[in-house]
Motif scaffolding. Structure first.
Motif, PDB file in Angstrom:
ATOM      1  N   PRO A  85       0.834  -1.211   0.000  1.00 10.25           N
ATOM      2  CA  PRO A  85       0.000   0.000   0.000  1.00 10.25           C
ATOM      3  C   PRO A  85       0.868   1.260   0.000  1.00 10.25           C
ATOM      4  CG  PRO A  85      -0.644  -1.511   1.767  1.00 10.25           C
ATOM      5  CD  PRO A  85       0.662  -2.001   1.226  1.00 10.25           C
ATOM      6  N   THR A  86       0.361   2.294  -0.659  1.00  7.97           N
ATOM      7  CA  THR A  86       1.091   3.571  -0.731  1.00  7.97           C
ATOM      8  C   THR A  86       1.453   4.065   0.670  1.00  7.97           C
ATOM      9  OG1 THR A  86      -0.320   4.108  -2.583  1.00  7.97           O
ATOM     10  CG2 THR A  86       0.993   5.904  -1.721  1.00  7.97           C
ATOM     11  N   LEU A  87       0.487   3.949   1.568  1.00  9.13           N
ATOM     12  CA  LEU A  87       0.700   4.471   2.921  1.00  9.13           C
ATOM     13  C   LEU A  87       1.888   3.769   3.590  1.00  9.13           C
ATOM     14  CD1 LEU A  87      -0.395   6.439   5.037  1.00  9.13           C
ATOM     15  CD2 LEU A  87      -1.798   4.580   5.935  1.00  9.13           C
ATOM     16  N   SER A  88       2.010   2.462   3.355  1.00  9.57           N
ATOM     17  CA  SER A  88       3.123   1.718   3.961  1.00  9.57           C
ATOM     18  C   SER A  88       4.449   2.213   3.421  1.00  9.57           C
ATOM     19  CB  SER A  88       2.996   0.221   3.663  1.00  9.57           C
ATOM     20  OG  SER A  88       1.820  -0.267   4.189  1.00  9.57           O
ATOM     21  N   PHE A  89       4.464   2.474   2.120  1.00 12.16           N
ATOM     22  CA  PHE A  89       5.713   2.940   1.504  1.00 12.16           C
ATOM     23  C   PHE A  89       6.100   4.311   2.059  1.00 12.16           C
ATOM     24  CE2 PHE A  89       7.864   5.336  -1.840  1.00 12.16           C
ATOM     25  CZ  PHE A  89       9.017   4.582  -1.934  1.00 12.16           C
ATOM     26  N   VAL A  90       5.111   5.207   2.109  1.00 10.15           N
ATOM     27  CA  VAL A  90       5.383   6.564   2.606  1.00 10.15           C
ATOM     28  C   VAL A  90       5.795   6.505   4.086  1.00 10.15           C
ATOM     29  CG1 VAL A  90       4.338   8.822   3.067  1.00 10.15           C
ATOM     30  CG2 VAL A  90       3.882   7.659   0.922  1.00 10.15           C
ATOM     31  N   THR A  91       5.119   5.654   4.851  1.00 12.04           N
ATOM     32  CA  THR A  91       5.453   5.509   6.272  1.00 12.04           C
ATOM     33  C   THR A  91       6.876   4.976   6.440  1.00 12.04           C
ATOM     34  OG1 THR A  91       3.142   5.015   6.714  1.00 12.04           O
ATOM     35  CG2 THR A  91       4.697   4.486   8.459  1.00 12.04           C
ATOM     36  N   ALA A  92       7.231   3.980   5.621  1.00 10.43           N
ATOM     37  CA  ALA A  92       8.586   3.414   5.706  1.00 10.43           C
ATOM     38  C   ALA A  92       9.630   4.472   5.376  1.00 10.43           C
ATOM     39  CB  ALA A  92       8.716   2.221   4.760  1.00 10.43           C
ATOM     40  N   MET A  93       9.338   5.273   4.368  1.00  6.17           N
ATOM     41  CA  MET A  93      10.291   6.305   3.969  1.00  6.17           C
ATOM     42  C   MET A  93      10.409   7.379   5.048  1.00  6.17           C
ATOM     43  SD  MET A  93      10.655   7.928   0.296  1.00  6.17           S
ATOM     44  CE  MET A  93      11.743   9.293   0.016  1.00  6.17           C
ATOM     45  N   THR A  94       9.269   7.787   5.607  1.00  7.11           N
ATOM     46  CA  THR A  94       9.290   8.782   6.680  1.00  7.11           C
ATOM     47  C   THR A  94      10.036   8.217   7.886  1.00  7.11           C
ATOM     48  OG1 THR A  94       7.166   9.578   5.882  1.00  7.11           O
ATOM     49  CG2 THR A  94       7.834  10.318   8.065  1.00  7.11           C
ATOM     50  N   GLY A  95       9.777   6.942   8.193  1.00  3.53           N
ATOM     51  CA  GLY A  95      10.464   6.297   9.319  1.00  3.53           C
ATOM     52  C   GLY A  95      11.971   6.249   9.110  1.00  3.53           C
ATOM     53  N   ALA A  96      12.385   5.941   7.884  1.00  5.56           N
ATOM     54  CA  ALA A  96      13.824   5.885   7.580  1.00  5.56           C
ATOM     55  C   ALA A  96      14.456   7.260   7.766  1.00  5.56           C
ATOM     56  CB  ALA A  96      14.031   5.393   6.148  1.00  5.56           C
ATOM     57  N   ARG A  97      13.748   8.295   7.300  1.00  6.38           N
ATOM     58  CA  ARG A  97      14.235   9.675   7.472  1.00  6.38           C
ATOM     59  C   ARG A  97      14.332  10.023   8.958  1.00  6.38           C
ATOM     60  NH1 ARG A  97      17.074  12.079   3.773  1.00  6.38           N
ATOM     61  NH2 ARG A  97      16.360  11.415   1.751  1.00  6.38           N
TER      62      ARG A  97
END
Lengths: 248, 243
Positions: A85-97
């Motif tokens: 899901p898009t949300l998971s991808f965005v969350t993972a990227m935000t989390g990595a940042r």
């Protein structure tokens, strides 16, 4: 999602934008200005400013460049064909940042304490963590939004400068705005980066953290929600995608 | 009673426009289990748009795409023409990343075995951006296969490959077909199409102008090669369906 986030963190460490804006710039600013002024009171302001700059450039500028580069390569189109899901991808990227921002923040705080004598205990560190987490979410979402609005890397560069420079200049991150013209002070009160700097300064130096923190934290939370909504509405999987259409 | 398995994908009356330009105009299409279908046609004929519609990456203006596959996104593999990869990630990290996007927790040995199969074993720890064009294409193939899909979409898989790699690619597609994987590919290489495709669709101006096996198309068109058939139909826009 943990695997995705972990892999992203590894990739981010090798990203040249991250290296320059997220690591070298705030470190250089803290050490350079700190050694030049050598004033304990200024050191607290400087540390808050360096932490905020680290977050702004790391979360907003670097995210915007990273997102548009991956989108133009077609990586997002390929990701869209997966069940993620898009949300998971965005969350993972935000989390990595966020993890990256935290790691650099630890180094910055360490330099602030060790080199410039800034006082910081576990309670202060805890509040700093809260501020950095909310701030990171909001400014990463702003980075996504800028990447969504831009058509190419040149536009991302223009947009991020147009956004980040006024935010920094009217924030009071590195100097007091008490003597600034009234309109600058008004602008300062209306922009989120000022509240990030303020929240960090409170968590570093204030004796009444809870009383002083609720307003900047509230503004930052509202900013994060607004940016996340706008970023979701304008998200584009490929360069030809239209704004304000999630699919099609 | 003769019972055929249902098609993996069935498209009905697909239409797609970009502004005033009609990219796809009323396409009906079915992809059956285990078959290899080649979509050919001039640049701008609508091949990539058709793939995007079949994959659900774009929404059609008219018509529908039906999948008989449960959870189609877990069953479909995709290789894009420009082999998009995460810059700054190694070959192994790229593969691990996409495996995770399919919900897989692959062991390093499994990923390395897959890379080995695609001739990238020695490049596993190389930055993907430093690979040659051909190697990047093979990595894109490895990514498309990481979740063992039943249906594979390949967008010009052999483009930019040298003759040896092209031959490898053809035999590799044949291997997949033998394993029961359905393959849909686009190509400008008529030899490749003739060798690997069970069925060929010739697209022009957003609709199918010829469809059938290579032999049937040659017989119907009265030409001696697929290239001649291609030139004939893309020139005259005559429509033919060979079975």
């Amino acid at each position: 999602m943990i695997i995705i986030m972990r892999t992203m963190i590894r990739g981010l460490w090798r990203d040249s934008h991250t290296l320059i804006w997220n690591i070298l710039f705030p470190l250089g600013m803290l050490v350079g200005l700190g050694l030049y002024f050598r004033d304990p009171l200024y050191s607290e302001r400087l540390l808050a400013g360096a932490l905020a700059i680290n977050l702004l450039f790391g979360a907003t500028t670097a995210t915007a460049f990273y997102v548009i580069a991956q989108r133009h390569r077609g990586v997002y189109k390929l990701l869209r064909a997966t069940p993620l899901p898009t949300l998971s991808f965005v969350t993972a990227m935000t989390g990595a940042r966020l993890v990256l921002t935290m790691a650099i923040s630890v180094v910055l705080v360490g330099i602030g304490i060790g080199l410039f004598g800034v006082a910081a205990g576990p309670l202060r560190a805890g509040w700093m963590l809260v501020v950095l987490t909310i701030g990171s979410a909001g400014f990463t979402a702003l980075g996504f939004l800028l990447a969504n609005l831009a058509r190419d890397e040149t536009q991302v560069s223009i947009f991020s400068n147009l956004v980040s420079l006024p935010l920094i200049l009217t924030s009071g991150a590195f100097y007091s705005l008490e003597q600034a013209p009234g309109w600058v002070q008004t602008m300062s009160q209306l922009q989120p980066f000022h509240y990030l700097v303020e929240a960090l300064r409170v968590s570093i130096a204030s004796d009444t953290i809870l009383a002083d923190l609720w307003l900047p934290l509230g503004v930052l939370t509202a900013f994060a929600v607004l940016c996340a909504l706008l970023a979701a509405l304008t998200f584009r999987w490929d360069p030809e995608g239209r704004l304000f259409r999630l699919r099609g | 009673m003769n019972q055929h398995p249902p098609p993996l994908v069935r498209a009905e009356g697909l239409h797609k426009s970009y502004g005033h330009r009609q990219a796809i105009r009323g396409i009906d299409l079915a992809i059956w289990p285990g078959e290899t279908v080649a979509i050919i046609g001039p640049n701008g004929a609508g091949k990539s748009t058709l793939l995007d519609l079949l994959l659900g990456l774009r929404q059609p203006d008219g018509g529908k795409v039906h999948y008989s596959l449960p959870e189609p996104r877990r069953q479909i593999g995709l290789q894009l023409q420009n082999a998009p990869l995460f810059a700054g990630f190694t070959v192994l990290e790229n593969l691990r990343m996409f495996a995770a996007c399919y919900g897989l927790r692959c062991k390093k040995a499994e990923l390395l075995a897959m890379l080995e199969r695609c001739g990238l074993g020695e490049a596993a720890h190389t930055n993907a951006a430093h690979l040659s064009g051909g190697q990047q294409k093979w990595l894109a193939i490895a990514i498309a296969l990481v979740h063992q899909p039943r249906l594979l979409f390949l967008d010009e898989p052999a483009a930019a490959l040298d003759p040896r790699a092209r031959r490898q690619m053809r035999s590799w597609i044949a291997e997949l077909a033998a394993e029961g994987v359905s393959v849909v590919l686009t190509s400008h290489d008529m030899d490749e199409v003739q060798q690997v495709a069970d069925r060929i669709l010739l697209l022009q101006d957003g609709h199918i102008v010829a469809e059938g096996t290579a032999e049937a198309l040659l017989a119907t068109s009265g030409t001696s090669s697929l290239e001649d058939m291609y030139l004939k139909y893309t020139d005259t826009k005559e429509e033919v369906r060979g079975v």
